[in-house]
Design an enzyme around this catalytic site. Sequence first.
Site, short mmCIF file in Angstrom:
data_model
loop_
_atom_site.label_atom_id
_atom_site.label_comp_id
_atom_site.label_asym_id
_atom_site.label_seq_id
_atom_site.Cartn_x
_atom_site.Cartn_y
_atom_site.Cartn_z
N HIS A 1 -1.80 6.80 7.84
CA HIS A 1 -0.90 7.75 7.16
C HIS A 1 -1.61 9.07 6.88
O HIS A 1 -1.00 10.14 6.94
CB HIS A 1 -0.44 7.18 5.81
N HIS B 1 -3.42 0.72 8.10
CA HIS B 1 -2.09 1.34 8.02
C HIS B 1 -2.12 2.58 7.10
O HIS B 1 -1.62 3.64 7.46
CB HIS B 1 -1.10 0.28 7.50
N GLU B 2 -2.74 2.42 5.93
CA GLU B 2 -2.76 3.54 4.97
C GLU B 2 -3.65 4.68 5.47
O GLU B 2 -3.32 5.85 5.29
CB GLU B 2 -3.24 3.06 3.59
N GLY C 1 0.83 -1.20 0.00
CA GLY C 1 0.00 0.00 0.00
C GLY C 1 0.86 1.25 0.00
O GLY C 1 2.04 1.21 0.39
N CYS D 1 6.77 -0.56 6.30
CA CYS D 1 6.27 0.62 5.59
C CYS D 1 7.33 1.07 4.59
O CYS D 1 8.51 1.09 4.91
CB CYS D 1 5.99 1.73 6.60
N LEU D 2 6.90 1.46 3.40
CA LEU D 2 7.85 1.90 2.38
C LEU D 2 8.61 3.16 2.82
O LEU D 2 9.69 3.43 2.31
CB LEU D 2 7.12 2.16 1.06
N GLN E 1 3.12 9.89 1.49
CA GLN E 1 4.39 9.21 1.23
C GLN E 1 5.03 9.66 -0.08
O GLN E 1 6.20 9.37 -0.32
CB GLN E 1 4.19 7.69 1.20
NI NI Z 1 3.25 2.97 5.36
#
Ligand code: NI
Length: 152
Positions: free
Chosen positions: A134, A130-131, A46, A88-89, A51
């Site tokens: 963010h 999670h997203e 995701g 997480c990216l 991000q």
């Molecule tokens: Ni993330």
Amino acid sequence: MALRNIVTKEQDVLYKKCRTVEKFDERLWTLLDDMKETLYKAQGYGLAAPQVGILKRVAVIDVGEGYIELINPEILDPEGEQRDIEGCLSCPDVWGYVKRPYSCTLRAQDRNGEYYEKKLEGLFCRCACHETDHLDGKLFVDLVDEFVKPEE
Ligand code: NI
């Protein structure tokens, strides 16, 4: 379409509350297309707009059960609990156990502004939570109860 740079956890943009999307226009579609390409390139599950440096309530997800776009998402009816390793990216090399609801109903808009609801379980539910975090400036690292080394 174009790849966008993924910002990392040192950058302020990840800690701000994102704005509600009101215009479902070409500019939004370009952002979504770019985020999709960036997600697949990075091989993540995701990606949320902050991000890539954009403070809008937009995210994309693909956990292997189909690609979805989330605009102005809400997590409704969280039920049960799951505890598993999350990453997480924006936090490369950080992994840890996070508790999330086992299932939820995702309510969001699609790229044309149409509302949809989708019942999610397991990893799909985890990723949507999670997203959505963010978009409120929250990172998973603050929810970790036990950090693990990447190779574990
Ligand atoms: Ni993330």
